[in-house]
Scaffold this active site. Structure first.
Site, PDB file in Angstrom:
ATOM      1  N   HIS A  77       0.867  -1.182   0.000  1.00 31.31           N
ATOM      2  CA  HIS A  77       0.000   0.000   0.000  1.00 31.31           C
ATOM      3  C   HIS A  77       0.900   1.227   0.000  1.00 31.31           C
ATOM      4  CE1 HIS A  77      -4.148  -1.649   1.455  1.00 31.31           C
ATOM      5  NE2 HIS A  77      -3.628  -2.355   0.473  1.00 31.31           N
ATOM      6  N   TYR A 206      -9.127   5.989   6.648  1.00 32.44           N
ATOM      7  CA  TYR A 206      -9.277   6.426   8.035  1.00 32.44           C
ATOM      8  C   TYR A 206     -10.255   7.597   8.021  1.00 32.44           C
ATOM      9  CZ  TYR A 206      -5.139   3.710   9.395  1.00 32.44           C
ATOM     10  OH  TYR A 206      -4.239   2.694   9.642  1.00 32.44           O
ATOM     11  N   PRO A 298      -4.820   0.959  18.723  1.00 29.93           N
ATOM     12  CA  PRO A 298      -4.653   0.325  17.412  1.00 29.93           C
ATOM     13  C   PRO A 298      -4.528   1.276  16.226  1.00 29.93           C
ATOM     14  CG  PRO A 298      -6.910   0.098  18.157  1.00 29.93           C
ATOM     15  CD  PRO A 298      -6.148   0.685  19.298  1.00 29.93           C
ATOM     16  N   LYS A 302       0.558  -0.008  14.989  1.00 27.11           N
ATOM     17  CA  LYS A 302       1.976  -0.088  15.355  1.00 27.11           C
ATOM     18  C   LYS A 302       2.340  -1.290  16.234  1.00 27.11           C
ATOM     19  CE  LYS A 302       3.887   3.382  13.292  1.00 27.11           C
ATOM     20  NZ  LYS A 302       4.096   2.954  11.920  1.00 27.11           N
ATOM     21  N   TYR A 390       3.871   6.667   9.728  1.00 26.57           N
ATOM     22  CA  TYR A 390       3.060   5.503   9.348  1.00 26.57           C
ATOM     23  C   TYR A 390       3.927   4.390   8.769  1.00 26.57           C
ATOM     24  CZ  TYR A 390      -1.275   3.137   8.042  1.00 26.57           C
ATOM     25  OH  TYR A 390      -2.307   2.243   7.956  1.00 26.57           O
TER      26      TYR A 390
HETATM   27  C1  DHB Z   1      -5.880  -2.553  10.506  1.00 28.65           C
HETATM   28  C2  DHB Z   1      -5.871  -2.200  11.838  1.00 28.65           C
HETATM   29  C3  DHB Z   1      -5.411  -0.971  12.228  1.00 28.65           C
HETATM   30  O1  DHB Z   1      -5.383  -0.630  13.524  1.00 28.65           O
HETATM   31  C4  DHB Z   1      -4.944  -0.064  11.304  1.00 28.65           C
HETATM   32  O2  DHB Z   1      -4.523   1.146  11.710  1.00 28.65           O
HETATM   33  C5  DHB Z   1      -4.936  -0.413   9.977  1.00 28.65           C
HETATM   34  C6  DHB Z   1      -5.412  -1.652   9.578  1.00 28.65           C
HETATM   35  C7  DHB Z   1      -6.391  -3.878  10.084  1.00 28.65           C
HETATM   36  O3  DHB Z   1      -6.799  -4.650  10.956  1.00 28.65           O
HETATM   37  O4  DHB Z   1      -6.403  -4.160   8.878  1.00 28.65           O
END
Ligand code: DHB
Length: 395
Positions: A77, A206, A298, A302, A390
């Site tokens: 990505h 997001y 989450p 990370k 990121y």
């Molecule tokens: C996923 C989980 C995340 O916390 C994130 O920032 C991006 C992707 C996932 O589970 O695909």
């Protein structure tokens, strides 16, 4: 009752990514280890976790011979979409910092690591019970447990690794006076669903909305992984498919007509989150790694990347200590691991507070968040900074 005694160089509690990667890297350096976990292999394999690998994490898996499956089956990505005010804005990591991330779920990382340890003759004991760690501040710390066949065992080692997660026995075995906890809780959680439907977008989305955060991710060409901000006490059973879809669609809706591809909900759960760091991530000859040492919220995915980076630092540190027979080298692990952990804390905290709605948010707070998001996508310097965080360039 003392169990059947055996010795190894490094005893590892926890067969998640931190523990298995540490064992794998040590084996490559000719250092033997024993890994124990109270969960069965199937239980670990079946736990849904996040899905994004930094480029450095993907390289660690391929370059150290775990598996090259991430390159074949993972998806690169080159950016993400930030969606706010009902509009999408792409942040192009590749153009900004020349890096990409990989969509490759933790369940696959675990499967690769477990298979690599098996292939290379690693000693990993799943499904053990009653695990205790002892004599941490001595030169022969030990792990006591009952193996899956019911045999009481005692493994003595030179270095012990606590990679047994945020509620494990290792950190809890450190006297309280010898550790400091830094933590922050958040007044919200994520409602996570796996759904049978084709991807709604090519990259992750997001979303900031007046109803709260939402995240669009995927697992395969026919399964999406979606999340939306919810109350920490939300009961997943209270949500039928229709209600879940209505909430998700309301969060991502906008003048551009963006909508999610819908399908049956296969799995639903509420993920609580907090920020947490234990300092130092060490007690005597026991080093803590992964969630045993720190937890990140989450947003930005990370946690797994930090676990893999701990494993790399830890294996390097132990190799040096053993090669020089100078355990003073173990001192280097804490500061290096903490620097990385705090940088990831900062990134995850910022991603979280940027995109989520606080329950008591005022109209001022919401407008200020929208201004921050517009600066973020409108300024190349600000976008590049996000891209660095990121993709894991700010290690
Ligand atoms: C996923 C989980 C995340 O916390 C994130 O920032 C991006 C992707 C996932 O589970 O695909």
């Amino acid at each position: 009752m003392p169990g059947t005694l055996s010795r190894t160089t490094v005893g590892i509690v926890g067969a998640g990514p931190a523990g298995l990667m540490t064992s794998h890297l040590l084996a490559r350096a000719g250092i033997d280890s024993v890994v124990v976990d109270h969960r069965t292999r199937a239980e670990i394999a079946g736990t849904q976790r996040a899905g994004i690998l930094e480029a450095g994490s993907a390289r660690l898996l391929t370059d150290t011979g775990v598996s090259d499956r991430v390159r074949r089956e993972g998806r690169p990505h080159a950016g993400i979409t930030l969606r706010f005010g009902g509009e999408s804005h792409r942040v192009d990591f590749h153009a900004l910092v020349g890096e990409n991330v990989w969509l490759y779920p933790q369940t696959d990382v675990f499967a690769d690591l477990a298979a690599a340890r098996e292939r290379d003759g690693g000693d990993v004991r799943y499904g053990v019970t009653g695990t205790r760690v002892t004599d941490l501040a001595t030169d022969r710390p030990g792990i006591l447990f009952t193996d899956a066949e019911g045999v009481a065992r005692e493994v003595r080692c030179a270095v012990l690794v606590g990679a047994d997660g945020s509620r494990g026995v290792c950190r809890a075995a450190v006297p309280e006076a010898a550790r400091t906890h830094f933590s922050r809780t958040y007044p919200f959680a994520w409602f996570g669903v796996l759904v049978q439907a084709p991807p709604s977008a090519d990259e992750l989305v997001y979303t900031h909305s007046a109803r709260g955060f939402a995240l669009v991710s995927r697992r395969t060409e026919s399964v999406q992984r979606l999340y939306f901000q919810c109350d920490p006490d939300e009961d997943p059973a209270a949500w039928g498919d229709d209600r879940i879809w209505a909430e998700l669609q309301a969060r991502v809706r906008g003048a551009d007509g963006f909508a999610l591809a819908e399908g049956p909900v296969l799995d639903r759960s509420v993920l609580r989150f907090r920020s947490f760091v234990c300092e130092p991530p060490r007690h005597g000859n026991m080093l803590l790694a992964g969630d045993a040492a720190h937890t990140v919220p989450p947003t930005g995915a990370k946690g797994l990347n930090l676990a893999l980076s701990d494993a790399r630092l830890l294996a390097e540190t132990v190799e040096r200590a053993l090669a020089t027979r100078d355990f003073g080298h173990l001192d280097a692990y804490g500061p290096r691991a903490l620097r990385r952990a705090w940088r990831a804390q900062h990134f995850s905290y910022r991603m979280t507070t940027l995109l989520h709605r606080l329950p008591d948010a005022s109209p001022f707070d919401e407008r200020r968040q929208l201004a921050e998001l517009s600066v973020l996508v409108g300024s190349e310097a600000a976008s590049a900074h996000l891209a660095e965080g990121y993709t894991g360039l700010l290690r």
